[in-house]
Design an enzyme around this catalytic site. Structure first.
Site, mmCIF file in Angstrom:
data_model
loop_
_atom_site.group_PDB
_atom_site.id
_atom_site.type_symbol
_atom_site.label_atom_id
_atom_site.label_comp_id
_atom_site.label_asym_id
_atom_site.label_seq_id
_atom_site.Cartn_x
_atom_site.Cartn_y
_atom_site.Cartn_z
ATOM 1 N N GLU A 1 30.841 12.605 -2.146
ATOM 2 C CA GLU A 1 30.540 14.038 -2.292
ATOM 3 C C GLU A 1 31.451 14.866 -1.391
ATOM 4 O OE1 GLU A 1 26.467 15.213 -2.969
ATOM 5 O OE2 GLU A 1 26.559 16.350 -1.108
ATOM 6 N N ALA B 1 14.352 23.549 -11.280
ATOM 7 C CA ALA B 1 15.514 22.865 -11.869
ATOM 8 C C ALA B 1 15.284 22.532 -13.345
ATOM 9 C CB ALA B 1 15.809 21.599 -11.068
HETATM 10 P P1 FAD Z 1 13.093 21.207 -8.320
HETATM 11 O O1 FAD Z 1 13.193 19.953 -9.073
HETATM 12 O O2 FAD Z 1 12.949 22.476 -9.101
HETATM 13 O O3 FAD Z 1 11.880 21.063 -7.286
HETATM 14 C C1 FAD Z 1 11.710 22.004 -6.230
HETATM 15 C C2 FAD Z 1 10.255 21.971 -5.735
HETATM 16 O O4 FAD Z 1 9.402 22.510 -6.737
HETATM 17 C C3 FAD Z 1 9.717 20.552 -5.477
HETATM 18 O O5 FAD Z 1 8.802 20.622 -4.404
HETATM 19 C C4 FAD Z 1 9.014 20.189 -6.777
HETATM 20 O O6 FAD Z 1 7.995 19.204 -6.608
HETATM 21 C C5 FAD Z 1 8.441 21.550 -7.178
HETATM 22 N N1 FAD Z 1 8.328 21.726 -8.629
HETATM 23 C C6 FAD Z 1 9.208 21.313 -9.575
HETATM 24 N N2 FAD Z 1 8.786 21.660 -10.801
HETATM 25 C C7 FAD Z 1 7.616 22.356 -10.622
HETATM 26 C C8 FAD Z 1 6.694 23.002 -11.509
HETATM 27 N N3 FAD Z 1 6.875 22.979 -12.841
HETATM 28 N N4 FAD Z 1 5.608 23.640 -10.971
HETATM 29 C C9 FAD Z 1 5.390 23.643 -9.614
HETATM 30 N N5 FAD Z 1 6.242 23.029 -8.727
HETATM 31 C C10 FAD Z 1 7.328 22.398 -9.231
HETATM 32 N N6 FAD Z 1 21.366 22.424 -2.594
HETATM 33 C C11 FAD Z 1 22.352 23.342 -2.760
HETATM 34 O O7 FAD Z 1 22.150 24.529 -2.445
HETATM 35 N N7 FAD Z 1 23.580 22.971 -3.246
HETATM 36 C C12 FAD Z 1 23.854 21.703 -3.627
HETATM 37 O O8 FAD Z 1 24.962 21.417 -4.079
HETATM 38 C C13 FAD Z 1 22.833 20.711 -3.474
HETATM 39 N N8 FAD Z 1 23.046 19.424 -3.840
HETATM 40 C C14 FAD Z 1 22.018 18.514 -3.746
HETATM 41 C C15 FAD Z 1 22.241 17.195 -4.180
HETATM 42 C C16 FAD Z 1 21.231 16.242 -4.087
HETATM 43 C C17 FAD Z 1 21.470 14.849 -4.581
HETATM 44 C C18 FAD Z 1 19.971 16.592 -3.516
HETATM 45 C C19 FAD Z 1 18.888 15.552 -3.366
HETATM 46 C C20 FAD Z 1 19.743 17.900 -3.081
HETATM 47 C C21 FAD Z 1 20.753 18.866 -3.203
HETATM 48 N N9 FAD Z 1 20.559 20.196 -2.800
HETATM 49 C C22 FAD Z 1 21.574 21.133 -2.946
HETATM 50 C C23 FAD Z 1 19.274 20.616 -2.216
HETATM 51 C C24 FAD Z 1 18.281 21.128 -3.285
HETATM 52 O O9 FAD Z 1 18.773 22.303 -3.881
HETATM 53 C C25 FAD Z 1 16.944 21.380 -2.578
HETATM 54 O O10 FAD Z 1 16.368 20.178 -2.151
HETATM 55 C C26 FAD Z 1 15.935 22.242 -3.343
HETATM 56 O O11 FAD Z 1 14.907 22.606 -2.419
HETATM 57 C C27 FAD Z 1 15.260 21.542 -4.522
HETATM 58 O O12 FAD Z 1 16.066 21.408 -5.595
HETATM 59 P P2 FAD Z 1 15.601 20.565 -6.888
HETATM 60 O O13 FAD Z 1 16.656 20.697 -7.904
HETATM 61 O O14 FAD Z 1 15.162 19.213 -6.498
HETATM 62 O O15 FAD Z 1 14.319 21.448 -7.338
#
Ligand code: FAD
Length: 291
Positions: A17, A125
């Site tokens: 990365e 997401a």
């Molecule tokens: P989601 O999957 O949307 O989840 C976020 C939270 O909401 C979780 O607690 C989940 O349980 C909850 N949730 C999900 N769906 C629902 C629903 N329908 N109703 C209620 N609650 C729900 N951040 C950056 O800014 N830039 C990056 O490039 C970046 N790269 C990353 C790469 C990896 C491999 C990882 C693991 C993380 C990365 N992050 C990055 C951090 C990430 O953006 C954060 O961890 C963020 O807080 C969550 O993103 P997510 O896509 O997992 O969110």
């Protein structure tokens, strides 16, 4: 090439990365590091996305450069929470135009105290994933959290939402960093039980300083095992010794994962080619093992 097609091959894949510079002044340095990392011939290089920041346009630029000029497959991260739907759609259209085939779809972290108007955004997401699916034939990766996402009190809910996200069209998952492989094995067991069957890449973060450890803990809420804390206690004040120990610890984690049947590993190489290179050197014979 779509990353999912690589991940299905019966061989070991290591990916790295990089993150774009915070200011334009740092661009050349990041590109130099990226070129060195590409020379290690990883399966792909992922390029992070500064959540809503002005430098996020560099993600597409760097991912495109990696693919076209360095001949290594790339994946562009994309976050949605601090942009409008229209802005996100424009970024996806641009990635398509640049020939980027892989997107890591993320919600992004919500900046402390931020108040966004609710109507015009993707809040999770899974909504971004639905939008990317509508816009083209991308391979879509997403994030998962072996120790649970920091905002979610209950691990069961985390897995329920992960399943919902994957069902929207995720091809593979990459984990948040962890430092105890048993936590990962346990997580794999629980998500497979929940019917999540896509490939999961463990995300390995080589920790080479005490400051980096503190930052990682704040960011991810990860638990550092006693074995790691002993290393930090003993070598934390000697930068070169800590670097060597951090590389050895990450290598050890990777070897254990590979020995237990995992074929695809993602390394958070943090624009540090010397660390990526040292790990690859440690794995030079191991990565040749097929099957
Ligand atoms: P989601 O999957 O949307 O989840 C976020 C939270 O909401 C979780 O607690 C989940 O349980 C909850 N949730 C999900 N769906 C629902 C629903 N329908 N109703 C209620 N609650 C729900 N951040 C950056 O800014 N830039 C990056 O490039 C970046 N790269 C990353 C790469 C990896 C491999 C990882 C693991 C993380 C990365 N992050 C990055 C951090 C990430 O953006 C954060 O961890 C963020 O807080 C969550 O993103 P997510 O896509 O997992 O969110």
């Amino acid at each position: 090439m779509k990353i999912i097609d690589k991940l299905r091959e019966e061989r070991i894949h290591i990916s790295f990365e990089v993150f774009p510079p915070k200011t334009e002044a740092g661009f050349d340095k990041v590109m130099e590091a990226t070129e060195k990392i590409a020379r290690l011939t990883p399966a792909y290089i992922s390029v992070t996305y500064g959540a809503g920041g002005g430098t996020s346009k560099n993600t597409a630029k760097i991912a495109s450069y990696i693919k076209r000029e360095l001949n290594v497959e790339s994946i562009a991260h994309l976050t949605c929470v601090s942009s409008t739907k229209e802005e996100v759609r424009k970024v996806i259209a641009n990635l398509k135009e640049l020939g980027i085939e892989n997107i890591l779809a993320l919600r992004g972290d919500i900046p402390a105290g931020a108040q966004f108007p609710s109507g015009d955004r993707f809040h999770y997401a899974y909504e971004l994933i639905q939008e990317i699916r509508k816009q083209g034939d991308f391979c879509i990766g997403a994030a998962c959290y072996p120790e649970g996402h920091v905002e979610n009190e209950h691990k069961v809910d985390d897995i329920k939402y992960l399943k919902q996200k994957v069902d929207c069209g995720v091809d593979f998952l990459t984990t948040q960093m962890f430092f105890d492989n048993d936590i990962h094995y346990n997580f794999l067991y629980r998500i497979r039980e929940a019917g999540i069957t896509v490939p999961v890449l463990p995300g390995i973060m080589p920790i080479t300083s005490a400051a980096q450890m503190k930052r990682s803990q704040e960011l991810s809420g990860t638990v550092f095992p006693r074995r790691f804390l002993a290393i930090l206690d003993r070598f934390g004040d000697s930068p070169e010794a800590m670097k060597q120990a951090g590389i050895a610890y990450a290598t050890d984690q990777i070897i254990d994962l590979l020995a237990n049947g995992i074929r695809n590993i993602h390394i958070y190489s943090m624009n540090k080619p010397e660390i990526a290179s040292a790990i690859m050197q440690n794995l030079s014979e191991i990565v040749k093992c097929q099957g």
